[in-house]
Design a protein around this motif. Structure first.
Motif, PDB file in Angstrom:
ATOM      1  N   LYS A 114      -4.446   0.250  17.643  1.00  0.00           N
ATOM      2  CA  LYS A 114      -4.029   0.657  16.293  1.00  0.00           C
ATOM      3  C   LYS A 114      -2.941  -0.241  15.705  1.00  0.00           C
ATOM      4  CE  LYS A 114      -6.563   4.345  17.035  1.00  0.00           C
ATOM      5  NZ  LYS A 114      -7.949   4.013  17.185  1.00  0.00           N
ATOM      6  N   SER A 115      -2.857  -1.502  16.146  1.00  0.00           N
ATOM      7  CA  SER A 115      -1.775  -2.382  15.703  1.00  0.00           C
ATOM      8  C   SER A 115      -2.047  -3.075  14.368  1.00  0.00           C
ATOM      9  CB  SER A 115      -1.459  -3.426  16.775  1.00  0.00           C
ATOM     10  OG  SER A 115      -2.594  -4.222  17.045  1.00  0.00           O
ATOM     11  N   ILE A 116      -3.281  -3.089  13.915  1.00  0.00           N
ATOM     12  CA  ILE A 116      -3.607  -3.713  12.631  1.00  0.00           C
ATOM     13  C   ILE A 116      -3.784  -2.609  11.598  1.00  0.00           C
ATOM     14  CG2 ILE A 116      -5.281  -5.121  11.392  1.00  0.00           C
ATOM     15  CD1 ILE A 116      -5.843  -6.528  14.082  1.00  0.00           C
ATOM     16  N   THR A 117      -2.941  -2.658  10.562  1.00  0.00           N
ATOM     17  CA  THR A 117      -2.919  -1.593   9.558  1.00  0.00           C
ATOM     18  C   THR A 117      -3.534  -2.057   8.237  1.00  0.00           C
ATOM     19  OG1 THR A 117      -0.761  -2.208   8.677  1.00  0.00           O
ATOM     20  CG2 THR A 117      -0.783  -0.712  10.589  1.00  0.00           C
ATOM     21  N   SER A 118      -3.624  -1.139   7.313  1.00  0.00           N
ATOM     22  CA  SER A 118      -4.149  -1.471   5.985  1.00  0.00           C
ATOM     23  C   SER A 118      -3.295  -2.537   5.317  1.00  0.00           C
ATOM     24  CB  SER A 118      -4.208  -0.220   5.115  1.00  0.00           C
ATOM     25  OG  SER A 118      -2.918   0.328   4.938  1.00  0.00           O
ATOM     26  N   GLU A 119      -1.999  -2.544   5.599  1.00  0.00           N
ATOM     27  CA  GLU A 119      -1.104  -3.536   5.004  1.00  0.00           C
ATOM     28  C   GLU A 119      -1.503  -4.952   5.439  1.00  0.00           C
ATOM     29  OE1 GLU A 119       1.244  -4.378   2.136  1.00  0.00           O
ATOM     30  OE2 GLU A 119       0.759  -2.295   2.624  1.00  0.00           O
ATOM     31  N   ASP A 120      -1.874  -5.115   6.705  1.00  0.00           N
ATOM     32  CA  ASP A 120      -2.329  -6.422   7.210  1.00  0.00           C
ATOM     33  C   ASP A 120      -3.581  -6.881   6.469  1.00  0.00           C
ATOM     34  OD1 ASP A 120      -0.352  -6.653   9.360  1.00  0.00           O
ATOM     35  OD2 ASP A 120      -1.495  -5.069  10.362  1.00  0.00           O
ATOM     36  N   LEU A 159      -7.699  -1.709  15.379  1.00  0.00           N
ATOM     37  CA  LEU A 159      -7.621  -1.346  13.962  1.00  0.00           C
ATOM     38  C   LEU A 159      -7.147   0.093  13.784  1.00  0.00           C
ATOM     39  CD1 LEU A 159     -10.992  -2.915  12.846  1.00  0.00           C
ATOM     40  CD2 LEU A 159      -8.714  -3.832  12.369  1.00  0.00           C
ATOM     41  N   HIS A 160      -6.105   0.258  13.000  1.00  0.00           N
ATOM     42  CA  HIS A 160      -5.620   1.582  12.613  1.00  0.00           C
ATOM     43  C   HIS A 160      -6.650   2.174  11.646  1.00  0.00           C
ATOM     44  CE1 HIS A 160      -3.106   4.507  10.434  1.00  0.00           C
ATOM     45  NE2 HIS A 160      -2.419   4.564  11.564  1.00  0.00           N
ATOM     46  N   LYS A 161      -6.705   3.495  11.564  1.00  0.00           N
ATOM     47  CA  LYS A 161      -7.705   4.118  10.681  1.00  0.00           C
ATOM     48  C   LYS A 161      -7.514   3.702   9.225  1.00  0.00           C
ATOM     49  CE  LYS A 161      -5.235   8.514  10.240  1.00  0.00           C
ATOM     50  NZ  LYS A 161      -5.285   9.941  10.480  1.00  0.00           N
ATOM     51  N   SER A 162      -6.289   3.385   8.811  1.00  0.00           N
ATOM     52  CA  SER A 162      -6.057   2.929   7.432  1.00  0.00           C
ATOM     53  C   SER A 162      -6.717   1.565   7.199  1.00  0.00           C
ATOM     54  CB  SER A 162      -4.558   2.858   7.134  1.00  0.00           C
ATOM     55  OG  SER A 162      -3.910   1.886   7.947  1.00  0.00           O
ATOM     56  N   ALA A 163      -6.721   0.715   8.218  1.00  0.00           N
ATOM     57  CA  ALA A 163      -7.376  -0.593   8.109  1.00  0.00           C
ATOM     58  C   ALA A 163      -8.892  -0.421   8.074  1.00  0.00           C
ATOM     59  CB  ALA A 163      -6.965  -1.483   9.276  1.00  0.00           C
TER      60      ALA A 163
END
Length: 127
Positions: free
Chosen positions: A67-73, A107-111
């Motif tokens: 979950k280290s990659i977020t929607s912000e990335d 991937l975080h759920k937001s991503a």
């Protein structure tokens, strides 16, 4: 859990053998007939691929933490990719964005939400 461990081990093995995520991505597309260039001086873009009138812009993130990659990335990559196509006068209809990861758990759920909608013209790939 067993599958995740197998994927992590395979990724580590590839890295030890010099097959970085970028190199594996490059090879996959070269084998499919794409011309590949490195995005050396392009902020946030690792690889550019061309075939016929289609351009693909890639960012490769070899994260292993869940979950280290977020929607912000993803938004940052999208912004950098849009800047590149505007600077180089490329028609948005002729370009697609790809976010490459070693396995989907990073991937975080937001991503994932962003990457599974068409609004950002960006899909993720597991290589």
């Amino acid at each position: 859990m067993k599958d995740k461990k197998r994927i992590l081990n395979k990724n580590e093995e590839n890295e030890k053998n010099g097959l970085t995520l970028e190199l594996r991505t490059r090879k996959k597309y070269e084998d499919s007939g794409y011309k590949v260039e490195e995005g050396k001086d392009i902020e946030g873009i690792d690889l550019l691929m061309f075939k016929n009138d289609k351009t693909l812009l890639f960012q490769c993130k070899n994260h292993s933490q869940s979950k280290s990659i977020t929607s912000e990335d993803i938004k940052i990559f999208h912004s950098n990719a849009l800047k590149y196509i505007k600077t180089n006068d490329i028609d948005e209809d002729d370009v697609e964005f790809r976010y490459v990861v070693p396995y989907s758990d990073v991937l975080h759920k937001s991503a994932i939400k962003i990457l599974t909608t068409d609004s950002y013209n960006c899909k993720y790939m597991v290589i």
